[in-house]
Design an enzyme around this catalytic site. Structure first.
Site, PDB file in Angstrom:
ATOM      1  N   ARG A 106      -1.204   5.274  -8.844  1.00  0.00           N
ATOM      2  CA  ARG A 106      -1.943   4.995  -7.597  1.00  0.00           C
ATOM      3  C   ARG A 106      -3.353   5.539  -7.775  1.00  0.00           C
ATOM      4  NH1 ARG A 106      -0.705   6.148  -1.261  1.00  0.00           N
ATOM      5  NH2 ARG A 106       0.510   4.273  -1.660  1.00  0.00           N
ATOM      6  N   HIS A 133      -1.687  -3.861  -3.421  1.00  0.00           N
ATOM      7  CA  HIS A 133      -0.570  -2.956  -3.110  1.00  0.00           C
ATOM      8  C   HIS A 133       0.722  -3.777  -3.221  1.00  0.00           C
ATOM      9  CE1 HIS A 133       1.440   0.530  -1.901  1.00  0.00           C
ATOM     10  NE2 HIS A 133       1.072   0.641  -0.647  1.00  0.00           N
ATOM     11  N   GLN A 136       4.260  -2.664  -1.793  1.00  0.00           N
ATOM     12  CA  GLN A 136       4.303  -2.707  -0.326  1.00  0.00           C
ATOM     13  C   GLN A 136       4.690  -4.113   0.149  1.00  0.00           C
ATOM     14  OE1 GLN A 136       3.593  -0.209   2.206  1.00  0.00           O
ATOM     15  NE2 GLN A 136       4.479  -1.810   3.452  1.00  0.00           N
ATOM     16  N   ARG A 315      10.525   0.281   1.399  1.00  0.00           N
ATOM     17  CA  ARG A 315       9.714   0.652   0.223  1.00  0.00           C
ATOM     18  C   ARG A 315      10.621   1.203  -0.882  1.00  0.00           C
ATOM     19  NH1 ARG A 315       4.648   2.006   0.438  1.00  0.00           N
ATOM     20  NH2 ARG A 315       4.763   1.446  -1.752  1.00  0.00           N
TER      21      ARG A 315
HETATM   22  N1  NVA Z   1      -5.398  -0.009   3.018  1.00  0.00           N
HETATM   23  C1  NVA Z   1      -4.715   1.268   3.044  1.00  0.00           C
HETATM   24  C2  NVA Z   1      -3.282   1.098   2.677  1.00  0.00           C
HETATM   25  C3  NVA Z   1      -2.463   2.361   2.733  1.00  0.00           C
HETATM   26  C4  NVA Z   1      -1.046   2.154   2.350  1.00  0.00           C
HETATM   27  C5  NVA Z   1      -5.411   2.216   2.090  1.00  0.00           C
HETATM   28  O1  NVA Z   1      -5.734   1.790   0.968  1.00  0.00           O
HETATM   29  O2  NVA Z   1      -5.660   3.363   2.452  1.00  0.00           O
HETATM   30  N1   CP Z   2       2.347   2.382   2.790  1.00  0.00           N
HETATM   31  C1   CP Z   2       2.059   3.315   1.865  1.00  0.00           C
HETATM   32  O1   CP Z   2       1.744   3.037   0.708  1.00  0.00           O
HETATM   33  O2   CP Z   2       2.200   4.598   2.311  1.00  0.00           O
HETATM   34  P1   CP Z   2       1.784   5.918   1.530  1.00  0.00           P
HETATM   35  O3   CP Z   2       0.294   5.931   1.416  1.00  0.00           O
HETATM   36  O4   CP Z   2       2.329   7.041   2.370  1.00  0.00           O
HETATM   37  O5   CP Z   2       2.424   5.889   0.163  1.00  0.00           O
END
Ligand code: NVA
Ligand code: CP
Length: 327
Positions: A106, A133, A136, A315
């Site tokens: 990530r 993502h 997700q 998830r």
């Molecule tokens: N668009 C958000 C998604 C979090 C799961 C981010 O990148 O912070």
């Molecule tokens: N939706 C998601 O990716 O959540 P986190 O940022 O908590 O991993």
């Protein structure tokens, strides 16, 4: 489906059939977990989890899914590895793939996860980048299938910043899996033109439709799923809040939007969400801009139409499917 040895970097790399099979495999893992049936299919393997941004769902899902599959994990937190600062992605990939059987990443640019995959000789999984993502969206698709029985023809409206990871990945996922996708936002928040063109090509084969609509009433009428995400994503500077609130406030998901969508429509959000004042950032920004919530009202978030916690649970099952299928 044979995905052994494949990376999971973005949905564009997979056919609609492969993604549909991953969703079905996730449902089987969910059933096994809920019936207490052991599924240690990756016994003795180890995986590395690199997080250059914070996480609750994704990290916990990878850790629990790995344990259920019989694997060990090492978590490298945003400050706990050399990647980027003292060691390149290419060198990190070669080091980690000599020790581990799989690597989750990530971080920021999609280019980093692609580089890791290029140099690693074990599967690399994207746990979120600025551009995508993908795990997700698999969880979202499982949630939609559980609710509506199928994916084809389901009308999903994404409201808010559709240029970032969630808007992009949902558009690709819908095009591949045959859902009708609408991005509802001011024009400058629509996904990248090149990605839209690519998805239009995919949609014409899968039978999906893609729409880009700035008028909320037109966009949400007849929707099955109203989806939103934060207006300011991880890694973006605090200064953008004012502009985002100014441009995206008319695209907030509230009771009026849900009522216009129709009585069977559900509300989805990848989470975390700014639906109340119970977070440090949410409170600070709401006080500063004189608001009580941001992208979704507390009323909708807490309503019976909200499936956000089912989505969050999914998830884990979908990440497990991705790991089991690729290892
Ligand atoms: N668009 C958000 C998604 C979090 C799961 C981010 O990148 O912070
Ligand atoms: N939706 C998601 O990716 O959540 P986190 O940022 O908590 O991993």
């Amino acid at each position: 489906m044979d995905l052994k040895g494949r990376d999971f970097l973005k949905l564009l790399d997979f056919t609609g059939e492969e993604l549909a099979e991953l969703v079905d495999l996730s449902a089987r893992f969910k059933q096994m977990k809920n019936s207490g049936i052991s599924h240690r299919y990756c016994e003795g393997k180890n995986i590395a989890l690199i997080f250059e941004k914070t996480s609750t769902r994704t990290r916990c899902s990878f850790e629990v899914a790995a344990r259920d599959l019989g694997m060990g994990t090492t978590y490298l937190d945003p400050s706990g590895s050399q990647i980027g600062r003292k060691e390149s992605a290419a060198d990190t990939a070669r080091v980690l793939s000599s020790i581990y059987d799989g690597i989750e990443y990530r971080g920021y640019g999609q280019r980093t996860v692609e580089l890791l995959a290029q140099y690693a000789d074990v599967p690399v999984w994207n746990g979120l980048t600025d551009e995508a993502h993908p795990t997700q969206v698999l969880a979202d698709m499982l949630t939609i299938k559980e609710r509506f029985g199928s994916l084809k023809g389901v009308k999903l409206v994404y409201m808010g910043d559709a240029r970032f990871n969630m808007g992009n990945s949902l558009m690709v996922g819908c095009a591949k899996l045959g859902l009708d996708f609408t991005a509802c936002a001011p024009e400058e928040f629509f996904p990248d033109k090149k990605l839209i063109d690519q998805c239009l090509g995919i949609a014409s084969e899968s039978g999906s439709t893609l729409r880009f609509e700035s008028d909320v009433d037109k966009a949400v009428r007849g929707a099955d799923v109203i989806y939103t995400d934060v207006w300011v994503s991880m890694g973006e500077p605090e200064e953008v809040w004012a502009e985002r609130i100014g441009r995206l406030a008319p695209y907030q998901v509230n009771a009026d939007v849900m009522n216009k969508a129709g009585s069977d429509a559900v509300f989805m959000h990848c989470l975390p969400a700014y639906h109340d004042l119970n977070t440090d950032i949410g409170r600070k920004m709401c006080e500063k801009f004189d608001r009580s919530c941001m992208e979704v009202t507390d009323e909708v978030f807490e309503s019976g139409r909200s499936v956000v916690f089912q989505e969050a649970e999914n998830r884990m099952h979908t990440i497990k499917a991705v790991m089991a299928a690729t290892l």
